[in-house]
Motif scaffolding. Sequence first.
Motif, PDB file in Angstrom:
ATOM      1  N   PHE A  73       0.817  -1.215   0.000  1.00 27.65           N
ATOM      2  CA  PHE A  73       0.000   0.000   0.000  1.00 27.65           C
ATOM      3  C   PHE A  73       0.851   1.266   0.000  1.00 27.65           C
ATOM      4  N   GLU A  74       2.191   1.115  -0.101  1.00 28.09           N
ATOM      5  CA  GLU A  74       3.011   2.320  -0.026  1.00 28.09           C
ATOM      6  C   GLU A  74       2.731   3.263  -1.194  1.00 28.09           C
ATOM      7  N   SER A  75       2.140   2.750  -2.283  1.00 30.62           N
ATOM      8  CA  SER A  75       1.797   3.601  -3.419  1.00 30.62           C
ATOM      9  C   SER A  75       0.823   4.700  -3.025  1.00 30.62           C
ATOM     10  N   ALA A  76       0.056   4.464  -1.956  1.00 31.96           N
ATOM     11  CA  ALA A  76      -0.961   5.434  -1.553  1.00 31.96           C
ATOM     12  C   ALA A  76      -0.373   6.581  -0.737  1.00 31.96           C
ATOM     13  N   LEU A  82     -17.885   5.622  -6.869  1.00 35.18           N
ATOM     14  CA  LEU A  82     -17.279   4.425  -7.436  1.00 35.18           C
ATOM     15  C   LEU A  82     -16.504   4.676  -8.726  1.00 35.18           C
ATOM     16  N   LEU A  83     -16.980   5.567  -9.569  1.00 34.85           N
ATOM     17  CA  LEU A  83     -16.423   5.711 -10.916  1.00 34.85           C
ATOM     18  C   LEU A  83     -14.906   5.986 -10.948  1.00 34.85           C
ATOM     19  N   PRO A  84     -14.373   6.898 -10.106  1.00 29.66           N
ATOM     20  CA  PRO A  84     -12.920   7.108 -10.158  1.00 29.66           C
ATOM     21  C   PRO A  84     -12.130   5.854  -9.784  1.00 29.66           C
ATOM     22  N   TRP A 144      -1.800   8.126  -9.350  1.00 33.51           N
ATOM     23  CA  TRP A 144      -3.223   7.796  -9.420  1.00 33.51           C
ATOM     24  C   TRP A 144      -3.686   7.180  -8.100  1.00 33.51           C
ATOM     25  N   MET A 145      -2.882   6.281  -7.549  1.00 29.29           N
ATOM     26  CA  MET A 145      -3.222   5.636  -6.282  1.00 29.29           C
ATOM     27  C   MET A 145      -3.316   6.669  -5.167  1.00 29.29           C
ATOM     28  N   ARG A 146      -2.366   7.621  -5.151  1.00 25.83           N
ATOM     29  CA  ARG A 146      -2.387   8.663  -4.109  1.00 25.83           C
ATOM     30  C   ARG A 146      -3.630   9.541  -4.246  1.00 25.83           C
ATOM     31  N   THR A 147      -4.009   9.829  -5.490  1.00 21.74           N
ATOM     32  CA  THR A 147      -5.215  10.640  -5.719  1.00 21.74           C
ATOM     33  C   THR A 147      -6.446   9.953  -5.160  1.00 21.74           C
ATOM     34  N   GLN A 148      -6.578   8.647  -5.423  1.00 28.69           N
ATOM     35  CA  GLN A 148      -7.731   7.908  -4.915  1.00 28.69           C
ATOM     36  C   GLN A 148      -7.720   7.836  -3.389  1.00 28.69           C
ATOM     37  N   ALA A 149      -6.539   7.561  -2.820  1.00 32.95           N
ATOM     38  CA  ALA A 149      -6.435   7.484  -1.362  1.00 32.95           C
ATOM     39  C   ALA A 149      -6.743   8.828  -0.725  1.00 32.95           C
ATOM     40  N   ASP A 185      -9.743  12.274   2.805  1.00 36.07           N
ATOM     41  CA  ASP A 185      -9.902  13.670   3.216  1.00 36.07           C
ATOM     42  C   ASP A 185     -11.275  13.878   3.859  1.00 36.07           C
ATOM     43  N   PRO A 186     -11.321  14.193   5.163  1.00 34.43           N
ATOM     44  CA  PRO A 186     -12.616  14.386   5.847  1.00 34.43           C
ATOM     45  C   PRO A 186     -13.490  15.465   5.218  1.00 34.43           C
ATOM     46  N   ARG A 187     -12.867  16.359   4.447  1.00 30.66           N
ATOM     47  CA  ARG A 187     -13.643  17.437   3.803  1.00 30.66           C
ATOM     48  C   ARG A 187     -14.263  16.971   2.488  1.00 30.66           C
ATOM     49  N   SER A 188     -13.880  15.773   2.035  1.00 32.33           N
ATOM     50  CA  SER A 188     -14.341  15.274   0.739  1.00 32.33           C
ATOM     51  C   SER A 188     -15.695  14.583   0.864  1.00 32.33           C
TER      52      SER A 188
END
Length: 466
Positions: free
Chosen positions: A75-78, A363-365, A381-386, A391-394
């Motif tokens: 999971f380090e990619s995240a 789900l789509l992303p 891409w993995m970091r963007t999804q994580a 993010d609690p604001r998301s």
Amino acid sequence: MSDLPRKAVTRTAKLAALPLGFAGRVTWGLGKRIGGRPAELVAKELQQRTAEQLFKVLGELKGGAMKFGQALSVFESALPEEVAGPYRAALTKLQEAAPPMPTRTVHAVLEQRLGEDWHQLFEEFEDKPSAAASIGQVHRAVWHDGREVAVKVQYPGAGAALLSDLAQLGRFARLLGPLIPGMDIKPLIGELRDRVSEELDYALEAQAQRAHAAEFADDPDVVVPDVVHQSDQVLVTEWMEGVPLSEVIAQGGQAERDRVGQLLARFLFSGTARTGLLHADPHPGNFRLLVGDSPDGPPENWRLGVLDFGTVDRLPGGLPPTIGSALRMSLDGDAEAVYAMLCEEGFVKPTIELDPEAVLDYLLPIIEPAQVEEFTFTRSWMRTQAGRIADPRSPAYQLGRQLNLPPAYLLIHRVTLSTIGVLCQLGANVRLRDELSDWLPGFAPEEPDDAAGEEVQAEDGTAAGA
């Protein structure tokens, strides 16, 4: 002297040193900053020291602590890149190596499990291990019939150590959580604990490996070494030469990355469909790139070697068709149907009411790799999804907290996420949709019946009933 620090007090103290050591390094870093050193330089040194201690403690303990580290490593990619760098090398080490147990202990286990004349079973036996993992280590040898073999020897006391480690790590889950932002560590530890008894049972592992070896015996893409001999705490399998995935991740060319990535995705879905078993430990240490006599290509001749079947999920009917159906309906934009299926399968509890369109937007992303003919898996891409989910604001974070993961899907979910994590580490270009269409039940659109809707023609060529 025991090779595993088995006393609960000793192991607990070592595990406790992880969060305590981090607190100490924070104090050290603050002192350096007050002394005038640049904040970025201090932070980098702080992360490096934390990574070094993480590997040292988890690697020395072996057992559940190391297994947790291996699970975490995919999971380090995240992680944000500024944090991932110092951890990456330390976590990757856990995929291929650990401090070995002494030769005298290895010989004692072999004598106990294979008999006093165990030497006669081998033409050659290398005392130095070729690999070491969480519950055992592997020695290269030559079987009495001339076959090169891998001899996996379980660490004495591994079972008690695994359970002790995972119990202690569960207590520290909150402190370890920041290693992977957005990931709930406690369920991961709980799920690993549930699998301990199976992984310690080499008879179950041998059974699963034999099933895969038989199914993939003549496969052009995937190689599984067969089992030669099995007894309590000792497993002998055919030796497999190849390039560890950790090396491909570190220094492989793009052709190697793409080929391994494609075959890894293929094995994830085809293996379960063909054997009714899900290989549930997809960290890079369990895979090899087999280039044979053509290291310079063509890549389509390269194969994927698969090792370690100690952790499997038994799915006689393959992966649940609901996964493929929900994925297909999501790609088709059918929010209402997707939501209805999620409710029916328990992903949305009866007491929760969500907006179907919001669920689809969530789900789509995540399923973007299945939307295109070929997808490039990257750490960014993995970091963007994580980051989106963590993010609690998301809105994604708020919606994600209301979803539920039914127990039957827990291991499937972890294996899928882990495989995606490895694909992102590889930076592979993968035709994922091809593999889903070929192997995932419910994903491919149903072929219309050629006769359906056609008029039944009478012998004279007129429509029947006309």
